[in-house]
Scaffold this motif. Sequence first.
Motif, PDB file in Angstrom:
ATOM      1  N   ARG A 189     -20.270 -28.119  22.025  1.00 44.20           N
ATOM      2  CA  ARG A 189     -21.724 -27.350  21.187  1.00 44.20           C
ATOM      3  C   ARG A 189     -22.154 -28.195  22.887  1.00 44.20           C
ATOM      4  N   THR A 190     -21.643 -28.131  24.378  1.00 43.02           N
ATOM      5  CA  THR A 190     -21.827 -28.900  25.656  1.00 43.02           C
ATOM      6  C   THR A 190     -21.694 -27.388  25.771  1.00 43.02           C
ATOM      7  N   MET A 191     -21.100 -26.576  25.949  1.00 41.13           N
ATOM      8  CA  MET A 191     -20.445 -24.729  26.111  1.00 41.13           C
ATOM      9  C   MET A 191     -21.903 -23.856  25.470  1.00 41.13           C
TER      10      MET A 191
ATOM     11  N   GLN B  44     -19.760 -37.723  11.859  1.00 43.33           N
ATOM     12  CA  GLN B  44     -20.273 -38.038  13.178  1.00 43.33           C
ATOM     13  C   GLN B  44     -19.357 -36.721  13.775  1.00 43.33           C
ATOM     14  N   MET B  45     -20.096 -36.267  15.084  1.00 42.31           N
ATOM     15  CA  MET B  45     -19.146 -35.197  15.631  1.00 42.31           C
ATOM     16  C   MET B  45     -17.677 -36.227  16.395  1.00 42.31           C
ATOM     17  N   GLU B  46     -17.124 -34.515  16.590  1.00 43.56           N
ATOM     18  CA  GLU B  46     -15.944 -35.398  17.258  1.00 43.56           C
ATOM     19  C   GLU B  46     -15.799 -34.746  18.595  1.00 43.56           C
TER      20      GLU B  46
ATOM     21  N   LEU C 190     -31.908 -31.287  32.318  1.00 48.56           N
ATOM     22  CA  LEU C 190     -31.460 -33.560  31.449  1.00 48.56           C
ATOM     23  C   LEU C 190     -31.284 -33.272  30.429  1.00 48.56           C
ATOM     24  N   LEU C 191     -32.864 -32.845  29.636  1.00 50.48           N
ATOM     25  CA  LEU C 191     -33.367 -33.493  28.220  1.00 50.48           C
ATOM     26  C   LEU C 191     -32.142 -31.991  27.571  1.00 50.48           C
ATOM     27  N   VAL C 192     -31.919 -30.859  27.512  1.00 48.73           N
ATOM     28  CA  VAL C 192     -31.493 -30.323  26.849  1.00 48.73           C
ATOM     29  C   VAL C 192     -29.638 -30.927  26.813  1.00 48.73           C
ATOM     30  N   GLY C 193     -28.820 -30.900  27.673  1.00 50.04           N
ATOM     31  CA  GLY C 193     -27.927 -31.376  27.861  1.00 50.04           C
ATOM     32  C   GLY C 193     -27.458 -32.838  27.829  1.00 50.04           C
ATOM     33  N   THR C 194     -28.818 -33.829  26.862  1.00 52.11           N
ATOM     34  CA  THR C 194     -28.389 -34.547  26.237  1.00 52.11           C
ATOM     35  C   THR C 194     -28.708 -34.706  25.138  1.00 52.11           C
ATOM     36  N   LEU C 195     -29.505 -34.250  24.580  1.00 53.43           N
ATOM     37  CA  LEU C 195     -29.906 -33.812  22.937  1.00 53.43           C
ATOM     38  C   LEU C 195     -28.905 -32.957  22.062  1.00 53.43           C
ATOM     39  N   ARG C 196     -28.004 -32.839  23.199  1.00 53.40           N
ATOM     40  CA  ARG C 196     -26.969 -31.475  22.312  1.00 53.40           C
ATOM     41  C   ARG C 196     -25.947 -32.055  21.282  1.00 53.40           C
ATOM     42  N   ASN C 197     -25.979 -33.547  21.463  1.00 56.11           N
ATOM     43  CA  ASN C 197     -25.042 -34.373  20.479  1.00 56.11           C
ATOM     44  C   ASN C 197     -25.812 -35.168  20.299  1.00 56.11           C
ATOM     45  N   VAL C 198     -26.926 -35.357  20.179  1.00 60.57           N
ATOM     46  CA  VAL C 198     -27.484 -36.122  19.868  1.00 60.57           C
ATOM     47  C   VAL C 198     -27.726 -36.778  17.807  1.00 60.57           C
TER      48      VAL C 198
END
Length: 461
Positions: free
Chosen positions: A398-400, A389-391, A142-150
């Motif tokens: 990044r998530t993929m 800011q990331m679009e 869960l943390l990996v997915g959340t921090l991918r775009n923080v």
Amino acid sequence: MNPISIAMISDFFHPNVGGVENHIYMLSASLIRKGHKVIVITHSHAPDRVGIRWLLPSLKVYYIPFLPIALSATLPNFFTSLPYLRTILLREHIHLIHAHASLSSIGHEGILHSHLMGIRTVFTDHSLFGFEDAVSILTNKLLVGTLRNVDAVICVSHTGRENTVLRGELFERYEDEPTRLSVSRNVYVIPNALVADEFKPGPPNSTDIITIVVLSRLAYRKGIDLLVATAPRICRAFPDVRFVIGGDGPKLIDLLQMREKYLLQDRIELLGSVRHSDVRSVLIQGSIFMNTSLTESFGIAILEAACAGLYVVSTRVGGVPEILPKDMISFAAPDEDDVFRAMSEAINIVKAGKHEALKAHERVKTFYNWEDVATRTEKVYDAVIKSPQMELWQRMQRTMQLGPFAGPIWTIILIVDCVFFMFLEWWMPREDLDFVKTHWDQDNFSRLVNKEKRRIAEEQK
């Protein structure tokens, strides 16, 4: 930096008591004093703690109607929280959200949703987790997915930083060497702090009786099994030693059984749950503070004990070695024999009068303060606000990269979240929201407080 509007988001907040809860409150209060607007978003606590509450100094708290499942954490909802968070963040004109704790579902969801509204994100990790047990594996995914775009990550110790970087896969690849990795530049270390004046040492304790204080959640990860094993040995080796143990949890029954088995009712006092306002009164009863944690990212209880003038004995785990100078603490391996050795060493130091409580308090007072923590956190906020800011497309790419299994799942969540957000924009247009136009006037509040004080003083005359 210029004043901004900040939303602290976490499942862990008052009226529950704990290190994360206190950190959020004290950081919020310090930022408010620096001129920023801060609100807190958390889940409901108890049947009547739902809606909006105010805490001093002008901290607005939103208790949204989600019930916790265990240890104050809520079940991951992902999309259920979006209508609530969208309404609150937009009506409060929030520029940045600051989520806290890896086990806070609402914190993860706040990071997921905030990017859709152009709101910047910061995450603070307060704990250490492993890589083998089921809870850690699920939490880490869960943390990996959340921090991918923080936008930025804050850790409370350098050991915690290493742990979070590994768990959250916070790496960057060199363009010229794709196989070479470096830690992401948006990972920071800002320690915890305390209000030193709240933990002033009491009158000097007699060396005829050495009191060892333990304040901890009585759970396995806090090393209560080590305490159960070593306390009888210490009492047997030192007849002039007694224990005062505060805290509650599943391991309380083990302590009760140990006390009955060894007939130590007059040597070991169990206080049960201790309110934070009563911590100092418990600490100043003793001369030594004992911590047997198996994992600890920072250890605010150790800092409070040292500030109250106690000599500290702790297991050498996590970020604990970073907290205090070597002459204020004795370390032990998380092993029964070594804990006994370290405790024996500490008892002899206290008996010989080699540890000065007032001197220890004055030293700790210069090490940690919330003003410094807030200033350093402001610098992180400023760097985040000024960064590009990331679009949405960049976030999807990044998530993929999370992998052939987790990548598509998280990307689908991201897309569905975006579609749901667009539906809410149509169903509940932001133009129709009841925007907050005024905030708590601190100067006016101070005048009212002083007026009330004068009124009470006149009545007492």
